[in-house]
Design a protein around this motif. Structure first.
Motif, PDB file in Angstrom:
ATOM      1  N   PRO A 117       0.801  -1.271   0.079  1.00 23.29           N
ATOM      2  CA  PRO A 117       0.113  -0.081   0.181  1.00 23.29           C
ATOM      3  C   PRO A 117       0.929   1.051  -0.057  1.00 23.29           C
ATOM      4  O   PRO A 117       1.880   1.252   0.826  1.00 23.29           O
ATOM      5  N   ARG A 118       0.518   2.368  -0.823  1.00 24.07           N
ATOM      6  CA  ARG A 118       1.257   3.562  -0.832  1.00 24.07           C
ATOM      7  C   ARG A 118       0.216   4.776  -0.705  1.00 24.07           C
ATOM      8  O   ARG A 118      -0.710   4.572  -1.064  1.00 24.07           O
ATOM      9  N   ARG A 119       0.677   5.874   0.056  1.00 18.20           N
ATOM     10  CA  ARG A 119       0.061   7.005  -0.017  1.00 18.20           C
ATOM     11  C   ARG A 119       0.757   7.944  -1.272  1.00 18.20           C
ATOM     12  O   ARG A 119       1.666   8.154  -1.031  1.00 18.20           O
ATOM     13  N   ILE A 120      -0.328   8.231  -2.098  1.00 19.46           N
ATOM     14  CA  ILE A 120       0.108   8.806  -3.107  1.00 19.46           C
ATOM     15  C   ILE A 120      -0.263  10.519  -3.001  1.00 19.46           C
ATOM     16  O   ILE A 120       0.135  11.115  -3.975  1.00 19.46           O
ATOM     17  N   ALA A 121      -1.011  10.665  -2.130  1.00 19.74           N
ATOM     18  CA  ALA A 121      -1.478  12.220  -2.368  1.00 19.74           C
ATOM     19  C   ALA A 121      -1.838  12.725  -0.600  1.00 19.74           C
ATOM     20  O   ALA A 121      -2.540  11.616  -0.023  1.00 19.74           O
ATOM     21  N   LYS A 122      -1.750  13.608  -0.298  1.00 18.20           N
ATOM     22  CA  LYS A 122      -2.211  14.154   0.755  1.00 18.20           C
ATOM     23  C   LYS A 122      -2.437  15.773   0.911  1.00 18.20           C
ATOM     24  O   LYS A 122      -1.708  16.497   0.270  1.00 18.20           O
ATOM     25  N   VAL A 123      -3.589  16.073   1.733  1.00 18.40           N
ATOM     26  CA  VAL A 123      -3.751  17.571   1.791  1.00 18.40           C
ATOM     27  C   VAL A 123      -4.064  17.602   3.366  1.00 18.40           C
ATOM     28  O   VAL A 123      -4.453  16.780   3.896  1.00 18.40           O
TER      29      VAL A 123
END
Length: 242
Positions: A117-123
C-alpha cells in the motif's frame, strides 16, 4: 515482554452463537486501533501511537486470515472510505514523528497491490479536526468532490480565533486538489469573544453535507447554506434559529 497488539478475528455463525475460526494478531504493538474498513476480501486497519501503520489483511480464507501489507506514516486515519479502482481515502490527523497531532489531513492511498500500500496524495488543514473522524455520516464523496466539515482554533490574532466550514477537495484520478474552505456565512475565522464568534459556534458550524442538483448543502445546528459545485461560491444561506 513485548507490548500487546491489536487483532482481527473472523467468526462464523453456529446456531445462535458466533464461533471464532481464525485471527491475525500482533497488529501495531503498543498502539490503538483508530480505523477499520472491509472491502471485498480485504480488510484495512489503522493503528496509532506515534506513527500510523496501515495494515492490509487478506480475509479470503476466513480460517486463515493473513497480514499481506503494511505502510507506516506519521499521524493517523480515523475514517477510511473506498474511492474506487484500488484507491482508499483516509480522514484523520497529521502528526510529527514524535506523535504530536498538528491538524486535519486527507490522504489518498493506492491499494492496488495488497503487499505494498502507498500514500500517493495528501492535503492538510493545520489546527483543525473534523466530526468525520468519529462519525462517518459527516463525510461526503460526491462525484469528484470530497467534503469534510471542520472546526479549528487558530492563532491569527492575539486573542485567537475560531473557524468552521467545509474542506472541499477534488479527487481527479490519483490527485487531490488544494483544499477550498466553504464557510456557511462568515468569510473567515472570527475573533474569540465576539458576537460573531458565538454565532459561528452555535449556528454556523456545519455538521453534515450533501450534494444535490449542482449545489453543496452544508447543514449546521441552526442554519443551512449552499455552494455551487462548479465554482464553489456561496449561493445561499438561511438561519432557522435566532
Amino acid at each position: 515482554p513485548a507490548a500487546p497488539g491489536s487483532r482481527v478475528t473472523t467468526l462464523r455463525q453456529d446456531g445462535e452463537r458466533l464461533v471464532r475460526v481464525g485471527e491475525v494478531d500482533g497488529l501495531g504493538r503498543g498502539e490503538q486501533i483508530y480505523a477499520v474498513r472491509f472491502v471485498g476480501p480485504l480488510g484495512y486497519v489503522v493503528t496509532f501511537r506515534q506513527t500510523d501503520p496501515l495494515f492490509v489483511v487478506n480475509l479470503a480464507d476466513p480460517a486463515h486470515p493473513k497480514l499481506t501489507g503494511e505502510l507506516k506514516l506519521p499521524g493517523f486515519s480515523a475514517y477510511l472510505h473506498p474511492a474506487g479502482d484500488g484507491l482508499l481515502l483516509g480522514v484523520g490527523q497529521d502528526a510529527t514523528d514524535e506523535g504530536r497531532v498538528t491538524g486535519l489531513s486527507l490522504s489518498l492511498f493506492d491499494v492496488h497491490d495488497p503487499a505494498e500500500p502507498r500514500r500517493i496524495a495528501k492535503v492538510k488543514l493545520p489546527q483543525a479536526f473534523s466530526d468525520a473522524q468519529g462519525d462517518h455520516h459527516a463525510f461526503t464523496l460526491a462525484g469528484d468532490l470530497v467534503l469534510i466539515p471542520f472546526q479549528r482554533m487558530t492563532s491569527e490574532t492575539t486573542q485567537g480565533s475560531f473557524d468552521a466550514g467545509v474542506m472541499a477537495v477534488r479527487l481527479t484520478g490519483t490527485r487531490l486538489s488544494d483544499p477550498t474552505l466553504l464557510r456557511m456565512h462568515a468569510n473567515g475565522p472570527v475573533t474569540n469573544g465576539s458576537k460573531g464568534f458565538e454565532t459561528l459556534m452555535m449556528i454556523d458550524t456545519p455538521r453534515r453535507t450533501m450534494v444535490d442538483d449542482g449545489t453543496i448543502w452544508s447543514i449546521g445546528a441552526g442554519a443551512i447554506s449552499g455552494h455551487d459545485t462548479t465554482t464553489l461560491q456561496r449561493v445561499g444561506y438561511t438561519a432557522f434559529i435566532d
